[in-house]
Design a protein around this motif. Structure first.
Motif, PDB file in Angstrom:
ATOM      1  N   ASP A 157       0.818  -1.219   0.000  1.00 44.35           N
ATOM      2  CA  ASP A 157       0.000   0.000   0.000  1.00 44.35           C
ATOM      3  C   ASP A 157       0.847   1.262   0.000  1.00 44.35           C
ATOM      4  O   ASP A 157       0.492   2.263   0.619  1.00 44.35           O
ATOM      5  N   SER A 158       1.959   1.216  -0.712  1.00 46.52           N
ATOM      6  CA  SER A 158       2.830   2.379  -0.806  1.00 46.52           C
ATOM      7  C   SER A 158       2.643   3.028  -2.167  1.00 46.52           C
ATOM      8  O   SER A 158       3.401   2.779  -3.114  1.00 46.52           O
ATOM      9  N   LEU A 159       1.632   3.869  -2.272  1.00 41.96           N
ATOM     10  CA  LEU A 159       1.347   4.528  -3.544  1.00 41.96           C
ATOM     11  C   LEU A 159       2.475   5.481  -3.931  1.00 41.96           C
ATOM     12  O   LEU A 159       2.810   5.609  -5.106  1.00 41.96           O
ATOM     13  N   SER A 160       3.093   6.132  -2.955  1.00 40.28           N
ATOM     14  CA  SER A 160       4.182   7.063  -3.263  1.00 40.28           C
ATOM     15  C   SER A 160       5.358   6.332  -3.897  1.00 40.28           C
ATOM     16  O   SER A 160       5.980   6.823  -4.843  1.00 40.28           O
ATOM     17  N   ASP A 161       5.679   5.134  -3.381  1.00 39.83           N
ATOM     18  CA  ASP A 161       6.760   4.345  -3.975  1.00 39.83           C
ATOM     19  C   ASP A 161       6.399   3.903  -5.389  1.00 39.83           C
ATOM     20  O   ASP A 161       7.255   3.872  -6.279  1.00 39.83           O
ATOM     21  N   LEU A 162       5.133   3.557  -5.578  1.00 38.39           N
ATOM     22  CA  LEU A 162       4.685   3.147  -6.906  1.00 38.39           C
ATOM     23  C   LEU A 162       4.837   4.294  -7.899  1.00 38.39           C
ATOM     24  O   LEU A 162       5.408   4.124  -8.980  1.00 38.39           O
ATOM     25  N   LEU A 163       4.342   5.473  -7.541  1.00 36.15           N
ATOM     26  CA  LEU A 163       4.425   6.610  -8.438  1.00 36.15           C
ATOM     27  C   LEU A 163       5.870   7.030  -8.670  1.00 36.15           C
ATOM     28  O   LEU A 163       6.210   7.539  -9.738  1.00 36.15           O
ATOM     29  N   GLY A 164       6.720   6.788  -7.672  1.00 38.56           N
ATOM     30  CA  GLY A 164       8.125   7.138  -7.798  1.00 38.56           C
ATOM     31  C   GLY A 164       8.880   6.303  -8.804  1.00 38.56           C
ATOM     32  O   GLY A 164       9.995   6.651  -9.203  1.00 38.56           O
ATOM     33  N   GLN A 165       8.294   5.191  -9.234  1.00 40.53           N
ATOM     34  CA  GLN A 165       8.954   4.331 -10.211  1.00 40.53           C
ATOM     35  C   GLN A 165       8.762   4.817 -11.642  1.00 40.53           C
ATOM     36  O   GLN A 165       9.319   4.248 -12.577  1.00 40.53           O
ATOM     37  N   GLY A 166       7.979   5.855 -11.781  1.00 47.03           N
ATOM     38  CA  GLY A 166       7.824   6.473 -13.086  1.00 47.03           C
ATOM     39  C   GLY A 166       7.003   5.657 -14.055  1.00 47.03           C
ATOM     40  O   GLY A 166       6.331   4.679 -13.704  1.00 47.03           O
ATOM     41  N   ARG A 167       7.095   6.065 -15.306  1.00 39.75           N
ATOM     42  CA  ARG A 167       6.261   5.469 -16.355  1.00 39.75           C
ATOM     43  C   ARG A 167       6.538   3.978 -16.533  1.00 39.75           C
ATOM     44  O   ARG A 167       5.621   3.197 -16.763  1.00 39.75           O
ATOM     45  N   GLU A 168       7.810   3.575 -16.406  1.00 36.02           N
ATOM     46  CA  GLU A 168       8.152   2.165 -16.620  1.00 36.02           C
ATOM     47  C   GLU A 168       7.433   1.266 -15.621  1.00 36.02           C
ATOM     48  O   GLU A 168       6.865   0.223 -15.985  1.00 36.02           O
ATOM     49  N   GLY A 169       7.442   1.655 -14.347  1.00 36.70           N
ATOM     50  CA  GLY A 169       6.765   0.852 -13.338  1.00 36.70           C
ATOM     51  C   GLY A 169       5.270   0.790 -13.551  1.00 36.70           C
ATOM     52  O   GLY A 169       4.632  -0.258 -13.378  1.00 36.70           O
ATOM     53  N   LEU A 170       4.698   1.930 -13.946  1.00 33.39           N
ATOM     54  CA  LEU A 170       3.259   1.972 -14.184  1.00 33.39           C
ATOM     55  C   LEU A 170       2.885   1.099 -15.379  1.00 33.39           C
ATOM     56  O   LEU A 170       1.845   0.427 -15.363  1.00 33.39           O
ATOM     57  N   GLU A 171       3.721   1.102 -16.402  1.00 24.81           N
ATOM     58  CA  GLU A 171       3.431   0.280 -17.576  1.00 24.81           C
ATOM     59  C   GLU A 171       3.458  -1.208 -17.241  1.00 24.81           C
ATOM     60  O   GLU A 171       2.651  -1.985 -17.760  1.00 24.81           O
ATOM     61  N   VAL A 172       4.382  -1.618 -16.363  1.00 25.69           N
ATOM     62  CA  VAL A 172       4.429  -3.023 -15.947  1.00 25.69           C
ATOM     63  C   VAL A 172       3.136  -3.407 -15.235  1.00 25.69           C
ATOM     64  O   VAL A 172       2.563  -4.475 -15.480  1.00 25.69           O
ATOM     65  N   MET A 173       2.654  -2.529 -14.369  1.00 24.66           N
ATOM     66  CA  MET A 173       1.423  -2.802 -13.639  1.00 24.66           C
ATOM     67  C   MET A 173       0.222  -2.851 -14.583  1.00 24.66           C
ATOM     68  O   MET A 173      -0.637  -3.742 -14.479  1.00 24.66           O
ATOM     69  N   LEU A 174       0.144  -1.915 -15.511  1.00 24.36           N
ATOM     70  CA  LEU A 174      -0.974  -1.898 -16.448  1.00 24.36           C
ATOM     71  C   LEU A 174      -0.946  -3.108 -17.365  1.00 24.36           C
ATOM     72  O   LEU A 174      -1.996  -3.665 -17.710  1.00 24.36           O
ATOM     73  N   THR A 175       0.252  -3.543 -17.748  1.00 23.73           N
ATOM     74  CA  THR A 175       0.357  -4.740 -18.576  1.00 23.73           C
ATOM     75  C   THR A 175      -0.202  -5.954 -17.847  1.00 23.73           C
ATOM     76  O   THR A 175      -0.937  -6.767 -18.413  1.00 23.73           O
ATOM     77  N   ALA A 176       0.126  -6.070 -16.564  1.00 24.49           N
ATOM     78  CA  ALA A 176      -0.311  -7.228 -15.786  1.00 24.49           C
ATOM     79  C   ALA A 176      -1.816  -7.258 -15.574  1.00 24.49           C
ATOM     80  O   ALA A 176      -2.402  -8.329 -15.389  1.00 24.49           O
ATOM     81  N   THR A 177      -2.461  -6.100 -15.613  1.00 28.11           N
ATOM     82  CA  THR A 177      -3.884  -6.039 -15.263  1.00 28.11           C
ATOM     83  C   THR A 177      -4.803  -5.732 -16.452  1.00 28.11           C
ATOM     84  O   THR A 177      -6.014  -5.907 -16.340  1.00 28.11           O
ATOM     85  N   HIS A 178      -4.245  -5.279 -17.581  1.00 24.07           N
ATOM     86  CA  HIS A 178      -5.087  -4.850 -18.695  1.00 24.07           C
ATOM     87  C   HIS A 178      -4.974  -5.723 -19.941  1.00 24.07           C
ATOM     88  O   HIS A 178      -5.894  -5.732 -20.757  1.00 24.07           O
ATOM     89  N   THR A 179      -3.848  -6.419 -20.129  1.00 23.26           N
ATOM     90  CA  THR A 179      -3.619  -7.084 -21.407  1.00 23.26           C
ATOM     91  C   THR A 179      -3.921  -8.582 -21.325  1.00 23.26           C
ATOM     92  O   THR A 179      -3.973  -9.177 -20.259  1.00 23.26           O
ATOM     93  N   GLY A 180      -4.133  -9.145 -22.521  1.00 28.09           N
ATOM     94  CA  GLY A 180      -4.461 -10.563 -22.611  1.00 28.09           C
ATOM     95  C   GLY A 180      -5.913 -10.872 -22.341  1.00 28.09           C
ATOM     96  O   GLY A 180      -6.343 -12.029 -22.395  1.00 28.09           O
ATOM     97  N   LEU A 181      -6.701  -9.847 -22.030  1.00 24.35           N
ATOM     98  CA  LEU A 181      -8.122 -10.018 -21.742  1.00 24.35           C
ATOM     99  C   LEU A 181      -8.955  -9.612 -22.959  1.00 24.35           C
ATOM    100  O   LEU A 181      -8.565  -8.727 -23.721  1.00 24.35           O
TER     101      LEU A 181
END
Length: 328
Positions: free
Chosen positions: A90-114
């Motif tokens: 539950d560390s949103l600040s750490d998540l946002l601190g990872q920049g676009r690359e980290g966000l893209e990894v998360m979106l890939t895991a939850t949005h693609t292949g469906l």
């Protein structure tokens, strides 16, 4: 649906409201030098920060974070892998601190292949019960009542209303009709590439791990041109990501209105602009002053921010009441 006798009842009777009503009157009154035919009355609205709140992060990002938590039992490796580890802590600040690359990894895991149906079903289930981590309110309760009224008012005057957002098209389409009265075909957002499959007589469209188009900044007028084919006469945003959309809307001849929602209300919502990581408003605010665009001061111009009915939400999730239609 009941009608109200005065447009924009949740707006204070000065400044922004007066300018909006005066503009609409001018462009819809036959015989006016500024009259705009019905088929040219195109109004475009950003979504995050314009039609509903966007703190502590864009709501689609918070959906993806909740999906990571839901899927985590199937992926024990996520406990030590970023960006998943930050989400699970539950560390949103750490998540946002990872920049676009980290966000893209998360979106890939939850949005693609469906399939699009599976993805939208997931979003629909989430939005029924999920709550904002800062306010404890359902996300659907965080729509702006004054903007619901503005949408209804414009439609009553012959405008066709569109959402043009950096958020995902398939994500927003799940709730655009219920929340805003905007049908899915009038939602223009960022989108992933997709593939058509027909395995075992089950045709479906599957979301791929590759961005097809980002509807942000200069991408907004391009997307409007590609999907609507007309230049808007009314455009509303709240951040620097909307700057080019407002520039393009007002860059042609004839009566036009560009509008920015300025988040100035720390008591009822949040106060932020140029120093915010989400919904940054700096260059667009300068452009508004230089070009005479309408800047809506949330604290001063809105009598009410959120619909009062939504304070009584059940765990099943509310159905957002549409703003009543305005009639002369």
């Amino acid at each position: 649906m009941p009608a109200f006798s005065s447009p924009l009842p949740s707006w204070r009777d000065h400044g922004a409201k007066a300018r909006i009503v005066a503009f609409v009157d001018r462009v819809t009154q036959r015989g006016s030098a500024d009259f705009i035919p019905v088929n040219e009355r195109i109004a475009v609205f950003d979504n995050d920060g314009t039609l509903w709140s966007e703190k502590p992060a864009y709501f689609q990002l918070l959906y993806a974070a909740d999906e990571v938590k839901r899927l985590a039992p199937q992926h024990p490796e996520w406990k030590t892998q970023e960006p998943f580890a930050s989400i699970l802590k539950d560390s949103l600040s750490d998540l946002l601190g990872q920049g676009r690359e980290g966000l893209e990894v998360m979106l890939t895991a939850t949005h693609t292949g469906l399939s699009t149906e599976a993805f939208q079903s997931s979003v629909a289930q989430w939005i029924k019960t999920a709550k904002n981590p800062l306010t404890g309110q359902h996300y659907r309760a965080m729509v702006f009542l004054p903007m619901l009224e503005l949408l209804a008012y414009l439609r009553s005057k012959g405008f066709k209303t569109y959402i043009v957002s950096g958020g995902g098209t398939d994500f927003i389409r799940v709730f655009s009709w219920e929340l805003y009265g905007i049908p899915p075909e009038q939602v223009i957002g960022s989108r992933l590439k997709s593939r058509y499959e027909n395995g075992g007589g089950n045709p479906r469209i599957v979301k791929l791990d590759e961005l097809a188009f980002l509807t942000d900044k200069q991408g907004k007028p391009i997307a409007i041109n590609d999907f609507i084919g007309r230049r808007p006469v009314f455009a509303v945003g709240n951040s620097d990501g909307d700057l080019q959309m407002l520039e393009w809307t007002t860059g042609a001849k004839g009566a036009r209105l560009a509008m920015l929602i300025h988040h100035t209300d720390a008591k009822r919502e949040w106060a932020y602009d140029k120093d915010s990581a989400v919904g940054r408003l700096d260059k667009a605010l300068q452009a508004a002053k230089a070009n005479g665009w309408l800047v809506v001061d949330m604290a001063k111009d809105w009598q009410q921010v959120f619909p009062p009915e939504l304070k009584k939400l059940s765990s099943k999730g509310p159905v957002i009441p549409q703003a009543p239609a305005y009639r002369d």
